[in-house]
Design a protein around this motif. Structure first.
Motif, PDB file in Angstrom:
ATOM      1  N   UNK B 102      -2.961   2.380   7.184  1.00  0.00           N
ATOM      2  CA  UNK B 102      -2.176   1.171   6.878  1.00  0.00           C
ATOM      3  C   UNK B 102      -3.089   0.027   6.433  1.00  0.00           C
ATOM      4  N   UNK B 103      -4.152  -0.183   7.191  1.00  0.00           N
ATOM      5  CA  UNK B 103      -5.044  -1.301   6.863  1.00  0.00           C
ATOM      6  C   UNK B 103      -5.879  -1.032   5.604  1.00  0.00           C
ATOM      7  N   UNK B 104      -6.510   0.128   5.556  1.00  0.00           N
ATOM      8  CA  UNK B 104      -7.514   0.371   4.508  1.00  0.00           C
ATOM      9  C   UNK B 104      -6.897   0.514   3.119  1.00  0.00           C
ATOM     10  N   UNK B 105      -5.859   1.320   3.001  1.00  0.00           N
ATOM     11  CA  UNK B 105      -5.297   1.536   1.668  1.00  0.00           C
ATOM     12  C   UNK B 105      -4.591   0.280   1.149  1.00  0.00           C
ATOM     13  N   UNK B 106      -4.134  -0.571   2.070  1.00  0.00           N
ATOM     14  CA  UNK B 106      -3.443  -1.779   1.616  1.00  0.00           C
ATOM     15  C   UNK B 106      -4.411  -2.839   1.080  1.00  0.00           C
ATOM     16  N   UNK B 107      -5.713  -2.555   1.142  1.00  0.00           N
ATOM     17  CA  UNK B 107      -6.662  -3.439   0.458  1.00  0.00           C
ATOM     18  C   UNK B 107      -6.497  -3.326  -1.053  1.00  0.00           C
ATOM     19  N   UNK B 108      -6.008  -2.165  -1.497  1.00  0.00           N
ATOM     20  CA  UNK B 108      -5.828  -1.901  -2.931  1.00  0.00           C
ATOM     21  C   UNK B 108      -4.563  -2.576  -3.467  1.00  0.00           C
ATOM     22  N   UNK B 109      -4.480  -2.781  -4.791  1.00  0.00           N
ATOM     23  CA  UNK B 109      -3.205  -3.202  -5.390  1.00  0.00           C
ATOM     24  C   UNK B 109      -2.105  -2.214  -4.961  1.00  0.00           C
ATOM     25  N   UNK B 110      -0.887  -2.710  -4.803  1.00  0.00           N
ATOM     26  CA  UNK B 110       0.200  -1.924  -4.208  1.00  0.00           C
ATOM     27  C   UNK B 110       0.381  -0.535  -4.821  1.00  0.00           C
ATOM     28  N   UNK B 111       0.356  -0.458  -6.151  1.00  0.00           N
ATOM     29  CA  UNK B 111       0.579   0.848  -6.798  1.00  0.00           C
ATOM     30  C   UNK B 111      -0.521   1.849  -6.427  1.00  0.00           C
ATOM     31  N   UNK B 112      -1.742   1.379  -6.350  1.00  0.00           N
ATOM     32  CA  UNK B 112      -2.847   2.279  -5.994  1.00  0.00           C
ATOM     33  C   UNK B 112      -2.856   2.588  -4.498  1.00  0.00           C
ATOM     34  N   UNK B 113      -2.476   1.610  -3.696  1.00  0.00           N
ATOM     35  CA  UNK B 113      -2.383   1.842  -2.248  1.00  0.00           C
ATOM     36  C   UNK B 113      -1.440   3.015  -1.986  1.00  0.00           C
ATOM     37  N   UNK B 114      -0.347   3.053  -2.737  1.00  0.00           N
ATOM     38  CA  UNK B 114       0.643   4.114  -2.577  1.00  0.00           C
ATOM     39  C   UNK B 114       0.070   5.485  -2.988  1.00  0.00           C
ATOM     40  N   UNK B 115      -0.666   5.502  -4.084  1.00  0.00           N
ATOM     41  CA  UNK B 115      -1.263   6.759  -4.551  1.00  0.00           C
ATOM     42  C   UNK B 115      -2.253   7.307  -3.517  1.00  0.00           C
ATOM     43  N   UNK B 116      -3.066   6.428  -2.982  1.00  0.00           N
ATOM     44  CA  UNK B 116      -4.060   6.867  -1.983  1.00  0.00           C
ATOM     45  C   UNK B 116      -3.364   7.323  -0.699  1.00  0.00           C
ATOM     46  N   UNK B 117      -2.331   6.581  -0.304  1.00  0.00           N
ATOM     47  CA  UNK B 117      -1.621   6.958   0.915  1.00  0.00           C
ATOM     48  C   UNK B 117      -0.931   8.311   0.762  1.00  0.00           C
ATOM     49  N   UNK B 118      -0.386   8.544  -0.430  1.00  0.00           N
ATOM     50  CA  UNK B 118       0.258   9.838  -0.684  1.00  0.00           C
ATOM     51  C   UNK B 118      -0.740  10.988  -0.600  1.00  0.00           C
ATOM     52  N   UNK B 119      -1.935  10.761  -1.126  1.00  0.00           N
ATOM     53  CA  UNK B 119      -2.976  11.801  -1.056  1.00  0.00           C
ATOM     54  C   UNK B 119      -3.318  12.108   0.404  1.00  0.00           C
TER      55      UNK B 119
END
Lengths: 197, 197
Positions: B102-119
């Protein structure tokens, strides 16, 4: 699938473990120690995933960039890491690295040896858009680490801004906007005394 | 492209540098020191490139496996590395890692945060053929290092063959032939005294 083929692949996988011992001049962002070439390669692969929209060519094959940066330093297992600003060692760099590529990639089954060699040759030739972007990341990362660590590696080696610009300006061919971003940070670094004018 | 977006991406790239400091229980193949999670992740990505033909499903998306293994341990920056055979810590592992994601991936722009979280979610869920193969590599690598270092980490923690089999047998779902290969090496390790029966 023969056992022999799998054995060759495993031998390569074991051999490349040695890249974890090749230490670079770049420091971790907390300046606690220098990083090794595996850590650098992983970081570039993540940067490829995050920053590909900043490549000059929007149609870049990101998966190929990722593979290229993951593989680009494997030759250092035999050839060692050559510091960018060490002109004396840089002269012999390409010969040492070609010999290393010949030995290391040929541990793999022939078809895979060829695929890996092509990736490395492509990176070195810096002609495709993927190789140009990979070059940009390869230069952007250590500069960023230098800015964050108040020029720790630059200071240690007495590196001047003109040297940084000379070596890294070809980044423009792969990622103009990343070059502009880091250029501003170079100016800032001179102002702060991290980098010699 | 806004400067704000690039700044967010750079903040993420700087933050993940911390993964280079997360030390695992696995030793390098020369047993000189334990490896960190970045080194492990790079090694898995190279294994994905070399060993994908051993995946149960030949139509596997190798590029997705590579991305998955490059990203799978980033949560350890906050959650730490949980040793596979540490059942006490394993209970709280998933909660700690979700908070970290939750914390780490949300450092990214929203669209990329979602891609990383999905991975990361895909890796954890272990339902797709790519995630199953990534799991197989994630278990194969430390076992291989243990065999080469004469069971250095197994010995240190008194690990038994039955524990290894219990934790790693799901490798079969992703790469039956790699599981068979390593199973033989487990038998060999018991014979040699590297691993307790």
């Amino acid at each position: 699938m023969t056992i022999r083929r799998l054995e060759q692949q495993i031998q390569f996988i074991i051999e490349i473990d040695k890249l974890k011992q090749i230490v670079r001049q770049t420091y971790l962002t907390d300046a606690s120690r220098r990083e090794n070439s595996v850590e650098h390669s992983w970081h570039l692969a993540l940067m490829a995933m995050v920053l590909s929209e900043h490549a000059n060519d929007p149609d870049i094959d990101v998966s190929r960039v990722i593979r290229m940066v993951l593989v680009h330093d494997i030759v250092e297992i035999d050839a060692g890491d050559t510091f960018l600003y060490d002109d004396k060692h840089s002269e012999s760099k390409i010969d040492r690295e070609i010999a290393a590529a010949d030995r290391l990639f040929s541990l793999l089954p022939t078809d895979q040896a060829e695929i890996f060699r092509q990736l490395w040759d492509e990176f070195e030739a810096r002609e495709t858009k993927e190789a140009k972007f990979a070059f940009a990341l390869d230069h952007f990362q250590p500069m960023l680490h230098n800015v964050i660590t108040k020029g720790k590696s630059w200071q240690k080696h007495g590196v001047k801004k003109s040297q940084v610009i000379e070596k890294s300006r070809p980044m423009q061919e792969g990622a103009e906007s990343l070059w502009e971003y880091i250029s501003d940070l170079l100016d800032y670094s001179v102002e702060e005394g991290y980098l010699y004018e």
